[in-house]
Scaffold this motif. Structure first.
Motif, PDB file in Angstrom:
ATOM      1  N   GLU A 131       0.831  -1.209   0.000  1.00 22.43           N
ATOM      2  CA  GLU A 131       0.000   0.000   0.000  1.00 22.43           C
ATOM      3  C   GLU A 131       0.869   1.264   0.000  1.00 22.43           C
ATOM      4  N   SER A 292      -9.735 -11.369  -5.698  1.00 19.10           N
ATOM      5  CA  SER A 292      -9.878 -10.149  -6.511  1.00 19.10           C
ATOM      6  C   SER A 292      -8.779 -10.084  -7.557  1.00 19.10           C
ATOM      7  N   PHE A 805     -20.654  -2.596  -0.393  1.00 23.68           N
ATOM      8  CA  PHE A 805     -19.711  -2.393   0.706  1.00 23.68           C
ATOM      9  C   PHE A 805     -19.266  -0.948   0.627  1.00 23.68           C
ATOM     10  N   ASP A 806     -19.585  -0.216   1.655  1.00 25.09           N
ATOM     11  CA  ASP A 806     -19.429   1.223   1.637  1.00 25.09           C
ATOM     12  C   ASP A 806     -17.981   1.613   1.879  1.00 25.09           C
ATOM     13  N   GLU A 807     -17.411   2.374   0.972  1.00 24.86           N
ATOM     14  CA  GLU A 807     -16.006   2.770   1.107  1.00 24.86           C
ATOM     15  C   GLU A 807     -15.766   3.635   2.331  1.00 24.86           C
ATOM     16  N   ALA A 808     -16.792   4.375   2.718  1.00 22.25           N
ATOM     17  CA  ALA A 808     -16.614   5.262   3.870  1.00 22.25           C
ATOM     18  C   ALA A 808     -16.756   4.483   5.166  1.00 22.25           C
ATOM     19  N   GLU A 809     -17.068   3.183   5.002  1.00 21.09           N
ATOM     20  CA  GLU A 809     -17.449   2.402   6.154  1.00 21.09           C
ATOM     21  C   GLU A 809     -16.323   2.160   7.146  1.00 21.09           C
ATOM     22  N   GLY A 810     -15.103   2.154   6.633  1.00 22.69           N
ATOM     23  CA  GLY A 810     -13.997   1.804   7.515  1.00 22.69           C
ATOM     24  C   GLY A 810     -13.795   2.799   8.640  1.00 22.69           C
ATOM     25  N   ALA A 811     -13.967   4.043   8.353  1.00 24.04           N
ATOM     26  CA  ALA A 811     -13.630   5.057   9.368  1.00 24.04           C
ATOM     27  C   ALA A 811     -14.891   5.687   9.912  1.00 24.04           C
TER      28      ALA A 811
ATOM     29  N   PRO B  39     -15.726  -7.519   4.438  1.00 27.20           N
ATOM     30  CA  PRO B  39     -15.319  -7.333   3.039  1.00 27.20           C
ATOM     31  C   PRO B  39     -14.697  -5.953   2.792  1.00 27.20           C
ATOM     32  N   VAL B  40     -15.234  -4.943   3.449  1.00 27.09           N
ATOM     33  CA  VAL B  40     -14.675  -3.593   3.296  1.00 27.09           C
ATOM     34  C   VAL B  40     -13.221  -3.575   3.758  1.00 27.09           C
ATOM     35  N   LEU B  41     -12.982  -4.200   4.903  1.00 26.52           N
ATOM     36  CA  LEU B  41     -11.630  -4.205   5.457  1.00 26.52           C
ATOM     37  C   LEU B  41     -10.704  -5.064   4.600  1.00 26.52           C
ATOM     38  N   MET B  43     -10.949  -5.900   1.458  1.00 26.54           N
ATOM     39  CA  MET B  43     -10.650  -5.288   0.155  1.00 26.54           C
ATOM     40  C   MET B  43      -9.911  -3.970   0.332  1.00 26.54           C
ATOM     41  N   ARG B  44      -9.641  -3.651   1.580  1.00 24.37           N
ATOM     42  CA  ARG B  44      -8.910  -2.427   1.932  1.00 24.37           C
ATOM     43  C   ARG B  44      -9.574  -1.174   1.352  1.00 24.37           C
ATOM     44  N   ASN B  46     -11.248   0.499   3.249  1.00 23.05           N
ATOM     45  CA  ASN B  46     -10.985   1.390   4.360  1.00 23.05           C
ATOM     46  C   ASN B  46     -10.282   0.660   5.486  1.00 23.05           C
TER      47      ASN B  46
END
Ligand SMILES: Cc1cc2nc3c(=O)[nH]c(=O)nc-3n(C[C@H](O)[C@H](O)[C@H](O)COP(=O)(O)OP(=O)(O)OC[C@H]3O[C@@H](n4cnc5c(N)ncnc54)[C@H](O)[C@@H]3O)c2cc1C
Lengths: 813, 284
Positions: A131, A292, A805-811, B39-41, B43-44, B46
Motif C-alpha cells: 500500500e 480479486s 460495501f461502503d467505502e466510507a465504512e472503515g472510518a 469485506p470492506v476491510l 478489500m482495503r 478502508n
C-alpha cells in the motif's frame, strides 16, 4: 497383445469412487499455498489501477522501511533475468505481438498489471507495505471496445502502430476441401435462403476454485518452482527458454491443483516475478493471489464478435457457411492466446455436410486483461454459432429444429467422413444420440405443451433448445499442430514401473488438476496388467518424477495420455514374457497372458505377473541377454483428433412479464466412445453443463469505459451454485473412437461446448412467436424482457456495479 | 485478502461500547456480524484503527414480546430472527424476507441490527422495516432515543445513527393476522435483490382493509409504495383491482442502473412484483 480379462471383473467401465477425493475434499493434501519452506519470504504485488498508462515514477522508499520488508522491486530493478511471458502459438508468420514483460517498467497495458513487488517476512506485512509503494502514472487513452480497437482508433500499444495482431484464414475453395463459399452465397441470394447474423461471445473468467499460487525455492542444486498450474512441463520449458536458467537446473512441481478450466494453462507474470525474486535473494518465496487479483489478472476467456453467413437451398439443405470473427486478445498475446479461435476454425461446420466453408479470424489487442484458453477453447464459440444458426434456418424454412439438423447431418453409415474443414471424423451416430435424447426429454409432449401455451397466450411460455454438437479434442497430432505453427507437439508420455512386490507405479505426463486421472488411469492399468486397482499408484505433476509430458488441457489426458499408458503397459507384458517362458521352461510362443497370469497354452502351468516381477527383481535366473527390468516407457502421438458428439435438449420456461427464466429439464445423450469410469464421466458432464449454462445465463466480465473491471468480485461476476441449477439427465450412446485402442473420446469439455447454444436456443424458441430471433448472452431477465418489448437482442450491459460495501465504512462509526 | 492491522475491543456492555466509541472517535468502527464490514476491510476499501465488537453484549441479543410490538435486539443473527415463532406470528413479513437474505452462512453471522445499520438500499430488511413502521432504538452517551423507519434511512449507507451512537434494538409494531409476501427478484439465489417488494395486507371479508408495501433497490433508501397502499385501501382482493393499484408502485422512486438492471426495468419489475406480492399476501 491384448489383455482380455474375461473371468475377473473388469475395472474399465466400473464407477469407482475417486481415490484422490479423500485427500482433496478434506483439504488434507499439499496445495501450493500450504507449503512452508525454511526461511520463506512472502510477496505482494502492486498493480496498475489504469488500463493504459505510462509509468513516470515508482517510489519504493516508504515501503522499504515498513516492518519486516526485505526488498521492494519494480521492473527497472531487473534486467533480462526477469524473462518474458511467451506466446507459443504465433498463428501467422506476420503476427503483431507486444513484448510481454512480467513487470513492465515503462508502460502498463491493462488494469491489474504488476508494476512492483514487495518482499516481506509475512504475507500480511508484504500486503501492508504494498500500500505504501507510490507509483505515478500518465494516463493514456485505452483501447477497450473490440470493434473500435479493430478499427485502430486508439492503440493498445502505440509503438506497434496497430491493434490488429493476426488475420488467420481457412477457405475450403483454396484448401481443396470444398467449393468457394461466395458462389454458394450468391446463388442462395437469388434462389435460396441466406441467414446473416452477428453473435457476441461475452468475456468470461475461468474462476477456478483454488487461486493461483507459486513457491520458488532457489536453495538446492535445482531451482524448484511449485505452482498451481495445469502445465508443469511447459512451464519448465518456458522458464528455461526465457530466463537463462538451464532446463536441467529447473524442477517444476504442480502439487494438487484445485481446478483450472484452462485458466491455469498459462505462464504467468507472477510466476516469473517470484522466480526472479527468489533467485535474486537466494531465499524461498511464496506468492498467492487473492480472489480479486485472480478475477482481475488471471487470463480471461472467449470475447469474440462473430459475423456469420449461412446459405441454403429453399428446402433447408445447407450450401455454404462463412464465418468472420473478431477475437479480443486483451493486452498481450498469451501462451496459446491467438490460437484459441483457430481451435474453433475447424468446427463451425460441425456435424453438417456443408459443401463450402470460409473462416477468418482477426485477433485484436486491447487494454483489457489478456485472454486465453477457457474450457472448450474455440469450440464452444464455434458450436454456439452453428447451433444457433441451425435454429434460425429451421425457423426460416418453417420446420422443427431437429428436422433441419437431420436433413444436413452426416449419416451414421457415412463414417469415416472428411469434412469441408479437412478433418476426418472417425465415428459417430447422430441419429441414435438424438433419438435417445428426444425420448429422455419427452420431446413430442413438450412441443404439444408449447403449442398449447402459445395458443392460450400463457404468461409463461415454453421453449425447447437443441444442440447437436460435435467437437475435436485430444490435443493432438503433433504433425497437425506443426502445420498450424503451434510451438510444441501433442504427444504424451507414460512409464509403468513393476515393483518387486508386484505393485505398480504409473507415471504420466498428463498432470491432473481435479479430473480424476489417478483413478481412471489405475483402472486402465489394472485391467491391462491384471493387477488389483488398489495396487496401482499414479504419479504425476513433478518434473523429477514425471520428466516428460505435455500436461492436461484440451480433453487430451485419457485419449492421448491413457493410450501412452496402454502402450507402456503392453511393453511390460512383452518384457515379462520371455522371462516367464524361461522360468516356466516353455516356449514364449506357447504363453498367453490373461488376468495377470502367463499360462502355457493347453496346460495348467502358469505364473502371475507379480511372480515375474519378483523374479526379475531378484535376477537370479533370467534368460541370457535379458535385462533385469520390466519397467517400460511409451510416448504416444495420435494420428488424428477424436470427435465426441451428442444431442442436448433443454426445456426452458420464460416468464414473459419479467423475462425470468426457469429451466425445466435438461437432458443429454453424449457419445464419447468407450467409458473408463462412468462416475467420473458424469462429473465431467454435469460440471461442464453448468459452466456452459453459466455462459448462456449468468457470467459476464464487464469493464467500464475507463477500463476498470466492474465485475471484479463474485458479487458482480455471477457464478451459479447448486441452488441455481437443476438436476440433469445424462445418458450415452457408444461409437468407439477408431483413433485409439481404448476406443475413448474426450469428455472434459463436451458439456460446456454443447450446453450454451442448447440453452439460448431454448430461450429464443420460447419467445420467437413474439418477434424475437436473438438474445445476447448472458440472457439476463432484463435482456429477455427487452427483446420481447422491442424485438432486439436485449441491449448492452450497463457498465457499473452496485456498491454493497461502503467505502466510507472503515472510518467513523 | 488481508485487512490492514487494527486494534480489537470486545466490551460486555452498551455503556462500555459507547465509552470506547467516544474515546476513539473517527478511528473506531463498530463490528456486528462483520458480513458487510469485513469485506470492506479485506478489500482495503478502508482501514479503521479500532474495531469495537458488540458480540459480547448479551443485552443486544434476543427477541421479546412487548405488548403491541415485537422487539428484536440489534445483535440477533438473521438465522434466529428467521426461525423465531413470535416474529412469524406478529411480523411475518420479516420472517419471509430473512428467508431470502443471502445464504445460510451469512444468515448465521450477519445480524438484524447490522444489516439495518448498514443501510444498503438493496438489503432485504429495509423494505419490511419501512412497511411495518419499525421503530429504531438508538443509544448514545446522552441516553436513548427512538427513530421511526421513515426517518431512520437517510441515504445510501446512511442512517440516523450518530457517530457516537449504537443501534440497540428495533421495535416492530405487531401485524398479527396480516398476510405477508416477500417477492425478491434475483439472477442467482445468493444475490442481493435486483428489486424486492415486501407487502403485508389485512384482508377483511374479501376486501383489502390495509396494505403496507416496502421496496428494496428502488432508490437510495428503502421506499414505501404509498400510492399503491392508498389505491388498495378498500379495494376487493382481486387480480384486476390489485393490478391497477400496482401500476403506481414506482411513483416517486429513483431506482439505480447497473449491470443487474437499468432503472426502467427496475420500475417495471416493481409494478409486477408489487402485484404479485399483494395478491399473494391477500391470499388471492
Ligand atoms: C456475499 C454477501 C451476500 C449478501 N447478500 C445479502 C442479501 O441478499 N440481502 C441482504 O439484505 N443482505 C445481504 N448481505 C449483507 C448481510 O445481510 C449482512 O449481514 C448485513 O448487511 C450486515 O450485518 P452484520 O451484522 O454482518 O454487520 P457488520 O458488517 O458487522 O456491520 C455493518 C455496518 O453496520 C454498522 N453496525 C453494525 N451493527 C451496528 C449497531 N448495532 N449500531 C450501529 N452500527 C452498527 C457497522 O459499523 C458497519 O458499518 C450479504 C453480504 C454478503 C457478504
Amino acid at each position: 497383445m491384448t489383455a482380455t480379462v474375461d473371468q475377473v471383473e473388469r475395472e474399465i467401465g466400473r464407477d469407482r469412487r475417486r481415490k484422490e477425493d479423500q485427500r482433496l475434499i478434506t483439504g488434507r493434501t499439499r496445495w501450493t499455498d500450504n507449503l512452508t519452506l525454511p526461511g520463506m519470504l512472502h510477496l505482494a504485488m502492486v498493480r496498475s489501477p489504469f488500463a493504459h498508462a505510462t509509468i513516470t515514477s515508482v517510489d519504493t522508499s516508504a515501503a522499504k522501511t515498513a516492518p519486516n520488508v526485505v526488498a521492494v522491486y519494480s521492473g527497472a530493478d531487473f534486467g533480462d533475468e526477469l524473462g518474458v511471458c511467451i506466446n507459443a502459438w504465433p498463428i501467422t508468420p506476420d503476427q503483431v505481438a507486444p513484448t510481454h514483460s512480467p513487470m513492465p517498467s515503462d508502460r502498463v497495458a491493462f488494469a491489474g498489471e504488476v508494476v512492483a513487488v514487495v518482499v516481506a517476512r509475512s504475507a500480511a506485512e508484504a500486503r501492508d507495505a504494498a500500500e505504501l509503494v507510490d507509483v505515478e502514472y500518465d494516463v493514456l487513452p485505452a483501447a477497450l471496445d473490440l470493434k473500435e480497437a479493430a478499427a485502430d482508433t486508439v492503440l493498445a500499444h502505440p509503438d506497434l502502430g496497430t491493434n490488429k495482431s493476426a488475420l488467420w484464414v481457412f477457405d475450403s475453395g483454396e484448401a481443396g476441401t470444398g467449393a468457394p463459399v461466395e458462389d454458394a452465397i450468391a446463388k442462395a441470394r437469388t434462389d435460396g435462403i441466406v441467414i446473416e447474423r452477428e453473435y457476441r461471445q461475452q468475456r468470461l473468467i475461468p474462476a477456478f476454485m483454488e487461486p493461483r499460487s507459486v513457491v520458488v525455492d532457489p536453495t538446492g542444486e535445482q531451482y524448484v518452482m511449485y505452482s498451481a498450474t495445469q502445465i508443469p512441463h511447459i512451464l519448465r520449458f518456458a522458464l528455461a527458454a526465457t530466463t537463462g536458467v538451464s532446463e536441467s537446473k529447473i524442477r517444476v512441481i504442480a502439487p494438487d491443483v484445485g481446478g483450472g478450466f484452462g485458466g491455469k494453462l498459462q505462464v504467468t507474470p507472477e510466476e516469473w516475478i517470484a522466480w526472479a525474486v527468489g533467485r535474486r535473494l537466494g531465499k524461498p518465496v511464496k506468492y498467492t493471489e487473492t480472489r480479486s487479483e485472480s478475477l482481475l489478472s488471471a487470463h480471461h476467456g472467449r470475447d469474440q464478435w462473430q459475423k456469420l453467413t449461412l446459405s441454403a437451398e429453399k428446402d433447408g439443405t445447407v450450401t455454404g457457411l462463412k464465418v468472420e470473427l473478431l477475437a479480443d486478445l486483451g493486452a498481450y498475446v498469451a501462451i496459446v492466446g491467438g490460437g484459441v479461435p483457430v481451435l474453433g476454425a475447424f468446427m463451425f461446420n460441425a456435424i453438417y455436410k456443408f459443401p463450402a466453408y470460409h473462416f477468418s479470424v482477426q485477433t485484436v489487442l486491447t487494454n483489457k486483461t489478456w485472454t486465453d484458453a477457457y474450457r472448450g477453447a474455440g469450440r464452444p464459440e464455434a458450436t454456439y454459432a452453428i447451433e444457433r444458426l441451425m435454429d434460425e434456418l429451421a425457423a426460416e424454412v418453417g420446420v422443427d429444429p431437429i428436422a433441419i439438423r437431420e436433413k444436413n447431418w452426416i449419416k451414421h453409415d457415412e463414417f469415416p467422413f472428411t469434412t469441408v474443414a479437412g478433418l476426418e471424423y472417425d465415428s459417430g451416430n447422430y441419429e441414435a444420440a438424438t433419438a435417445r435424447a428426444k425420448e429422455m426429454i419427452g420431446y413430442d409432449e413438450l412441443r404439444a405443451e408449447q403449442m398449447a401455451r402459445r395458443a392460450s397466450g400463457d404468461k409463461v411460455q415454453l421453449g425447447i433448445g437443441v444442440s447437436t454438437f460435435t467437437e475435436m479434442c485430444g490435443l493432438a497430432p503433433s504433425r497437425v499442430l506443426g502445420t498450424l505453427d503451434y510451438g510444441a507437439g501433442g504427444w504424451e508420455h507414460a512409464s509403468v514401473r513393476m515393483l518387486a512386490t508386484g505393485k505398480v507405479e504409473v507415471v504420466t505426463g498428463a498432470s491432473a488438476h481435479g479430473q480424476g486421472h489417478e483413478t481412471a488411469f489405475s483402472q486402465i492399468v489394472a485391467d491391462r496388467l491384471g493387477v488389483a486397482f488398489e495396487d496401482v499408484e499414479v504419479l504425476h505433476g513433478d518434473t523429477q518424477v514425471a520428466p516428460k509430458g505435455l500436461d492436461t488441457y484440451g480433453s487430451r489426458s485419457l485419449v492421448v495420455g491413457g493410450e501412452a499408458l496402454v502402450k507402456a503397459a503392453d511393453k511390460v507384458i512383452e518384457k515379462a514374457k520371455p522371462i516367464a517362458a524361461h522360468l516356466l521352461e516353455a516356449s514364449a510362443d506357447d504363453l498367453e497372458f490373461a488376468n495377470g497370469r502367463f499360462s502355457v497354452r493347453g496346460t495348467d502351468q502358469g505364473m502371475a505377473m507379480a511372480e515375474v516381477a519378483l523374479a526379475t527383481f531378484a535376477a537370479h535366473n533370467l534368460p541370457d541377454g535379458v535385462e533385469a527390468s520390466l519397467d517400460s516407457d511409451a510416448t504416444y502421438d495420435p494420428v488424428n483428433f477424436n470427435f465426441p458428439h451428442g444431442t442436448h435438449l433443454c426445456a426452458m420456461e420464460v416468464d414473459t412479464e419479467t423475462g425470468e427464466l426457469k429451466m425445466r429439464k435438461y437432458v443429454c445423450c453424449d457419445d464419447i466412445g468407450n467409458i473408463i469410469n462412468p462416475l467420473i464421466v458424469s462429473g465431467q458432464v454435469h460440471g461442464g453443463l453448468v459452466q456452459g449454462i453459466a455462459q448462456a445465463l449468468w457470467e459476464e466480465a464487464v469493464y467500464d469505459d475507463s477500463g476498470t473491471l466492474v465485475s471484479g468480485s463474485f458479487v458482480d461476476y455471477l457464478l451459479p451454485t447448486a441452488a441455481d441449477t437443476i438436476s440433469f439427465e445424462v445418458d450415452h450412446t457408444t461409437s468407439p473412437s477408431l483413433t485409439n485402442t481404448l476406443g475413448t473420446k474426450g469428455v472434459g469439455e463436451a458439456g460446456t461446448i454443447a450446453s450454451t447454444p442448447a440453452v439460448v436456443n431454448a430461450v429464443v424458441d420460447a419467445v420467437r412467436h413474439l418477434g424475437v430471433n436473438d438474445i445476447q448472452m448472458p440472457c439476463t431477465p432484463e435482456r429477455v424482457w427487452r427483446a420481447i418489448q422491442d424485438g432486439g437482442s436485449g441491449g448492452a450491459t450497463t457498465e457499473a456495479a452496485q456498491p454493497h460495501f461502503d467505502e466510507a465504512e472503515g472510518a467513523g462509526a | 485478502m488481508i485487512p490492514a492491522a487494527f486494534d480489537y475491543l470486545a466490551p460486555t456492555s452498551v455503556e462500555d461500547a459507547l465509552a470506547a466509541l467516544a474515546e476513539h472517535g473517527d478511528d473506531a468502527k463498530i463490528i456486528a456480524g462483520g458480513q458487510s464490514l469485513l469485506p470492506v476491510l479485506r478489500m482495503r476499501l478502508n482501514a479503521p484503527e479500532v474495531l469495537i465488537d458488540l458480540g459480547k453484549i448479551d443485552s443486544l441479543r434476543g427477541i421479546r414480546d412487548d405488548g403491541d410490538a415485537i422487539v428484536i435486539g440489534a445483535m440477533t443473527p438473521h438465522s434466529v430472527v428467521g426461525s423465531d415463532p413470535l416474529v412469524a406470528e406478529h411480523a411475518a413479513l420479516i420472517s419471509k424476507a430473512v428467508e431470502h437474505l443471502a445464504d445460510a452462512q451469512i444468515r448465521h453471522r450477519g445480524t438484524f441490527g447490522g444489516a439495518l445499520a448498514h443501510a444498503d438500499p438493496a438489503g432485504d430488511l429495509g423494505g419490511p422495516a419501512v412497511a411495518l413502521g419499525a421503530q429504531f432504538v438508538i443509544q448514545g452517551a446522552g441516553g436513548t432515543r427512538t427513530v421511526g423507519a421513515d426517518d431512520f434511512f437517510v441515504d445510501l449507507f446512511e442512517t440516523a445513527i450518530g457517530d457516537d451512537e449504537i443501534l440497540t434494538e428495533v421495535r416492530i409494531p405487531k401485524h398479527t393476522g396480516w398476510g405477508a409476501r416477500h417477492e425478491k427478484f434475483v439472477r442467482i439465489v445468493h444475490q442481493w435483490p435486483i428489486v424486492a417488494v415486501a407487502a403485508t395486507v389485512r384482508v377483511d371479508g374479501g376486501t383489502i382493509a390495509e396494505a403496507r408495501i416496502g421496496m428494496a433497490n428502488m432508490g437510495s433508501t428503502p421506499v414505501r409504495a404509498r400510492a399503491v397502499e392508498e389505491a388498495l385501501a378498500g379495494q376487493p382482493a382481486t387480480e384486476d383491482a390489485v393490478r391497477a393499484a400496482a401500476e403506481r408502485a414506482d411513483e416517486g422512486t429513483n431506482p439505480p442502473s447497473d449491470l443487474n438492471g437499468d432503472a426502467d426495468y427496475r420500475r417495471h419489475l416493481s409494478r409486477v412484483l408489487t402485484r404479485r406480492a399483494v395478491l399473494a399476501a391477500a391470499g388471492a
